[in-house]
Write a protein that holds these residues in place. Structure first.
Motif, PDB file in Angstrom:
ATOM      1  N   GLN A 299     -57.658  21.836 -23.202  1.00 39.69           N
ATOM      2  CA  GLN A 299     -59.033  21.235 -23.835  1.00 39.69           C
ATOM      3  C   GLN A 299     -59.447  19.974 -23.171  1.00 39.69           C
ATOM      4  N   PRO A 300     -60.807  19.949 -22.846  1.00 38.14           N
ATOM      5  CA  PRO A 300     -61.175  18.746 -22.044  1.00 38.14           C
ATOM      6  C   PRO A 300     -60.915  17.565 -22.926  1.00 38.14           C
ATOM      7  N   LEU A 301     -60.952  17.397 -24.334  1.00 41.06           N
ATOM      8  CA  LEU A 301     -60.459  16.205 -25.024  1.00 41.06           C
ATOM      9  C   LEU A 301     -59.138  15.904 -24.897  1.00 41.06           C
ATOM     10  N   ALA A 302     -58.136  17.017 -24.807  1.00 42.46           N
ATOM     11  CA  ALA A 302     -56.659  16.547 -24.222  1.00 42.46           C
ATOM     12  C   ALA A 302     -56.536  15.941 -23.023  1.00 42.46           C
ATOM     13  N   GLN A 303     -57.504  16.240 -22.014  1.00 44.57           N
ATOM     14  CA  GLN A 303     -57.487  15.625 -20.812  1.00 44.57           C
ATOM     15  C   GLN A 303     -57.996  14.005 -20.939  1.00 44.57           C
ATOM     16  N   GLU A 304     -59.113  13.987 -21.767  1.00 43.44           N
ATOM     17  CA  GLU A 304     -59.465  12.705 -21.680  1.00 43.44           C
ATOM     18  C   GLU A 304     -58.548  11.883 -22.574  1.00 43.44           C
ATOM     19  N   ARG A 305     -58.051  12.234 -23.493  1.00 39.42           N
ATOM     20  CA  ARG A 305     -56.967  11.308 -24.236  1.00 39.42           C
ATOM     21  C   ARG A 305     -55.859  10.935 -23.238  1.00 39.42           C
ATOM     22  N   VAL A 306     -55.186  11.891 -22.563  1.00 40.71           N
ATOM     23  CA  VAL A 306     -54.117  11.380 -21.855  1.00 40.71           C
ATOM     24  C   VAL A 306     -54.252  10.289 -20.652  1.00 40.71           C
ATOM     25  N   LYS A 307     -55.832  10.576 -20.215  1.00 39.51           N
ATOM     26  CA  LYS A 307     -56.246   9.621 -19.225  1.00 39.51           C
ATOM     27  C   LYS A 307     -56.379   8.282 -19.911  1.00 39.51           C
TER      28      LYS A 307
ATOM     29  N   ALA B 290     -52.362   8.078 -18.085  1.00 39.52           N
ATOM     30  CA  ALA B 290     -52.067   9.261 -17.307  1.00 39.52           C
ATOM     31  C   ALA B 290     -52.789   9.123 -16.078  1.00 39.52           C
ATOM     32  N   ILE B 291     -52.255   9.419 -14.685  1.00 35.72           N
ATOM     33  CA  ILE B 291     -53.172   9.440 -13.675  1.00 35.72           C
ATOM     34  C   ILE B 291     -53.802  10.601 -13.361  1.00 35.72           C
ATOM     35  N   ALA B 292     -53.269  11.885 -14.100  1.00 40.94           N
ATOM     36  CA  ALA B 292     -53.559  13.066 -13.827  1.00 40.94           C
ATOM     37  C   ALA B 292     -53.296  14.024 -14.869  1.00 40.94           C
ATOM     38  N   PHE B 293     -54.109  15.301 -14.797  1.00 42.35           N
ATOM     39  CA  PHE B 293     -53.751  16.304 -15.656  1.00 42.35           C
ATOM     40  C   PHE B 293     -53.402  17.609 -14.720  1.00 42.35           C
ATOM     41  N   VAL B 294     -52.727  18.156 -14.839  1.00 41.82           N
ATOM     42  CA  VAL B 294     -52.357  19.631 -14.085  1.00 41.82           C
ATOM     43  C   VAL B 294     -51.974  20.623 -14.990  1.00 41.82           C
ATOM     44  N   LYS B 295     -52.682  21.579 -14.973  1.00 34.22           N
ATOM     45  CA  LYS B 295     -52.484  22.895 -15.737  1.00 34.22           C
ATOM     46  C   LYS B 295     -51.307  23.804 -15.472  1.00 34.22           C
ATOM     47  N   LYS B 296     -50.742  24.211 -16.647  1.00 38.65           N
ATOM     48  CA  LYS B 296     -49.675  25.264 -16.415  1.00 38.65           C
ATOM     49  C   LYS B 296     -50.274  26.582 -16.442  1.00 38.65           C
ATOM     50  N   PRO B 297     -49.816  27.501 -15.533  1.00 35.38           N
ATOM     51  CA  PRO B 297     -48.706  27.518 -14.773  1.00 35.38           C
ATOM     52  C   PRO B 297     -48.935  26.465 -13.429  1.00 35.38           C
ATOM     53  N   VAL B 298     -48.127  25.727 -13.292  1.00 32.14           N
ATOM     54  CA  VAL B 298     -48.437  24.700 -11.934  1.00 32.14           C
ATOM     55  C   VAL B 298     -48.646  25.260 -10.509  1.00 32.14           C
ATOM     56  N   ASN B 299     -49.677  25.017  -9.874  1.00 30.90           N
ATOM     57  CA  ASN B 299     -49.954  25.551  -8.738  1.00 30.90           C
ATOM     58  C   ASN B 299     -49.490  24.561  -7.552  1.00 30.90           C
ATOM     59  N   PRO B 300     -48.627  24.787  -6.867  1.00 28.02           N
ATOM     60  CA  PRO B 300     -48.200  23.891  -6.049  1.00 28.02           C
ATOM     61  C   PRO B 300     -49.197  23.125  -4.929  1.00 28.02           C
ATOM     62  N   ALA B 301     -50.192  23.818  -4.465  1.00 26.42           N
ATOM     63  CA  ALA B 301     -51.304  22.877  -3.879  1.00 26.42           C
ATOM     64  C   ALA B 301     -51.877  21.898  -4.668  1.00 26.42           C
ATOM     65  N   ASP B 302     -52.070  22.211  -6.069  1.00 26.03           N
ATOM     66  CA  ASP B 302     -52.773  21.028  -6.892  1.00 26.03           C
ATOM     67  C   ASP B 302     -51.744  19.886  -6.693  1.00 26.03           C
ATOM     68  N   VAL B 303     -50.330  20.042  -6.974  1.00 26.22           N
ATOM     69  CA  VAL B 303     -49.535  19.225  -7.026  1.00 26.22           C
ATOM     70  C   VAL B 303     -49.380  18.279  -5.610  1.00 26.22           C
ATOM     71  N   GLU B 304     -49.501  18.805  -4.503  1.00 24.57           N
ATOM     72  CA  GLU B 304     -49.448  18.255  -3.190  1.00 24.57           C
ATOM     73  C   GLU B 304     -50.798  17.457  -3.073  1.00 24.57           C
ATOM     74  N   GLY B 305     -51.790  17.954  -3.491  1.00 21.40           N
ATOM     75  CA  GLY B 305     -53.131  17.608  -3.159  1.00 21.40           C
ATOM     76  C   GLY B 305     -53.149  16.253  -4.173  1.00 21.40           C
ATOM     77  N   LEU B 306     -52.695  16.032  -5.275  1.00 26.21           N
ATOM     78  CA  LEU B 306     -52.739  14.966  -6.088  1.00 26.21           C
ATOM     79  C   LEU B 306     -51.898  13.756  -5.741  1.00 26.21           C
ATOM     80  N   LEU B 307     -50.686  14.145  -5.247  1.00 26.97           N
ATOM     81  CA  LEU B 307     -49.467  13.234  -4.667  1.00 26.97           C
ATOM     82  C   LEU B 307     -50.351  12.547  -3.515  1.00 26.97           C
ATOM     83  N   ARG B 308     -50.925  13.240  -2.586  1.00 25.73           N
ATOM     84  CA  ARG B 308     -51.345  12.707  -1.343  1.00 25.73           C
ATOM     85  C   ARG B 308     -52.698  11.951  -1.723  1.00 25.73           C
ATOM     86  N   GLN B 309     -53.595  12.334  -2.644  1.00 25.38           N
ATOM     87  CA  GLN B 309     -54.540  11.457  -3.109  1.00 25.38           C
ATOM     88  C   GLN B 309     -53.970  10.095  -3.502  1.00 25.38           C
ATOM     89  N   TYR B 310     -52.782  10.062  -4.173  1.00 26.99           N
ATOM     90  CA  TYR B 310     -52.475   8.790  -4.524  1.00 26.99           C
ATOM     91  C   TYR B 310     -51.669   7.904  -3.534  1.00 26.99           C
TER      92      TYR B 310
END
Lengths: 203, 122
Positions: free
Chosen positions: B86-94, B98-118
């Motif tokens: 839910q968008p509200l959950a994402q907003e709350r954790v940020k 939290a630096i980011a929100f990743v949705k389950k089931p986790v997509n490896p490309a999302d995690v890698e992109g995120l880590l590189r971004q930071y």
């Protein structure tokens, strides 16, 4: 034959349901325009002879409930039932801004919509791990304002194995819980367990 | 030196799925936690430079972990991994740091992109 799950199978099924329920919560939040929090779903497969009592125990003995049923077919077949406690129905109506004399057909429609979302999310989540699809019949009201203990007569069950999923939702400040019961024939439960094992071997 | 990372989820299966989705080239030392309290313990022991945090957990949930971390001066990159999208959950954790929100089931490309971004070295 005992259909109990190993703890690994239970953990996997719980996580799959958890993911599915997260998606369901998101859809419900849109339907109800409120924030929905979900608890970790609890999974149980009772012995065939204990289905009736396990369901009464899960929901609460003597509780007044309204239930919606929906059948599904495909690689897995059976029937899913959503059981709402009567207070939950009232809270929902409240939240939707209906007054005291909530129109019966409006309440039914709401209960059917929610059941459809929950059952669809949960079973499609399970079907995903089976890498298959399921087809659903439209949901219908199974019973209204009945005592839980009389909802299911085990001797009348077409599908005599059950997968019980207990899901608790909180809508804003209100506690609203409902229960999902899935009844399946033995071959479907076996397929489900095999699929979970295969799925886990990949990790 | 390997980066100490923490994977916190009440489901052993979910932890396995997440660990499998991490970039294979990333030099890490992984600690696992099954609830929020275990996560805080590992964090205080310096084992969580990067934390992958589930939201729905017994004992102490993900929101509770984030609140405590904020009080203690948050010295960790927290990536929330949740089925609750839910968008509200994402907003709350940020809002809770939290630096980011990743949705389950986790997509490896999302995690890698995120880590590189930071700017995480992979």
């Amino acid at each position: 034959m005992s259909q109990t799950l190993t703890s690994d199978q239970k953990d996997a099924l719980q996580e799959v349901t958890n993911i599915a329920m997260g998606q369901a919560a998101s859809t419900l939040a849109t339907i109800l325009s409120t924030f929905v929090t979900i608890s970790v779903p609890r999974i149980n497969i009772p012995e065939v002879s204990e289905i009736g009592s396990a369901i009464s125990k899960m929901v609460g003995n003597g509780k007044e409930v309204t239930a919606v049923r929906q059948s599904f077919a495909g690689h897995l077949r059976g029937e899913a039932i959503i059981i709402y406690g009567q207070e939950g129905c009232r809270d929902l109506a409240d939240l939707m801004g209906y007054d005291e004399d909530i129109d019966q057909s409006a309440e039914r429609e709401l209960l059917l919509d929610i059941a459809n979302v929950l059952i669809g999310a949960c079973l499609n989540g399970i079907a995903d791990i089976l890498q298959t699809g399921l087809t659903f019949a439209p949901p219908s009201i199974m019973a209204e304002r009945v005592i839980i203990n009389s909802l299911i007569d085990p001797t009348q069950l077409t599908w005599n194995n059950a997968l019980l999923v207990e899901v608790n939702f909180t809508l804003e400040a209100r506690n609203f819980s409902c229960h999902l019961v899935t009844l399946m024939p033995e071959d479907s439960i076996e397929r489900l367990k095999q699929a979970i094992d295969t799925f886990m071997e990949n990790f | 030196m390997p980066t100490p990372i923490l994977v916190c989820d009440d489901s052993a299966m979910a932890r396995k799925m997440l660990i499998k989705a991490l970039p294979s080239s990333w030099n890490v030392e992984i600690t696992q936690a099954a609830n929020g309290l275990e996560a805080l313990e590992a964090y205080r022991a310096g084992k969580a430079e990067v934390m992958f945090l589930d939201l729905t957990m017994p004992e102490l949930d993900g929101y509770g972990v984030l609140e405590t971390l904020q009080k203690e001066g948050l010295n960790s990159f927290v990536i929330v991994v949740s089925a609750d999208i839910q968008p509200l959950a994402q907003e709350r954790v940020k809002q809770l740091g939290a630096i980011a929100f990743v949705k389950k089931p986790v997509n490896p490309a999302d995690v890698e992109g995120l880590l590189r971004q930071y700017g995480v070295e992979l």
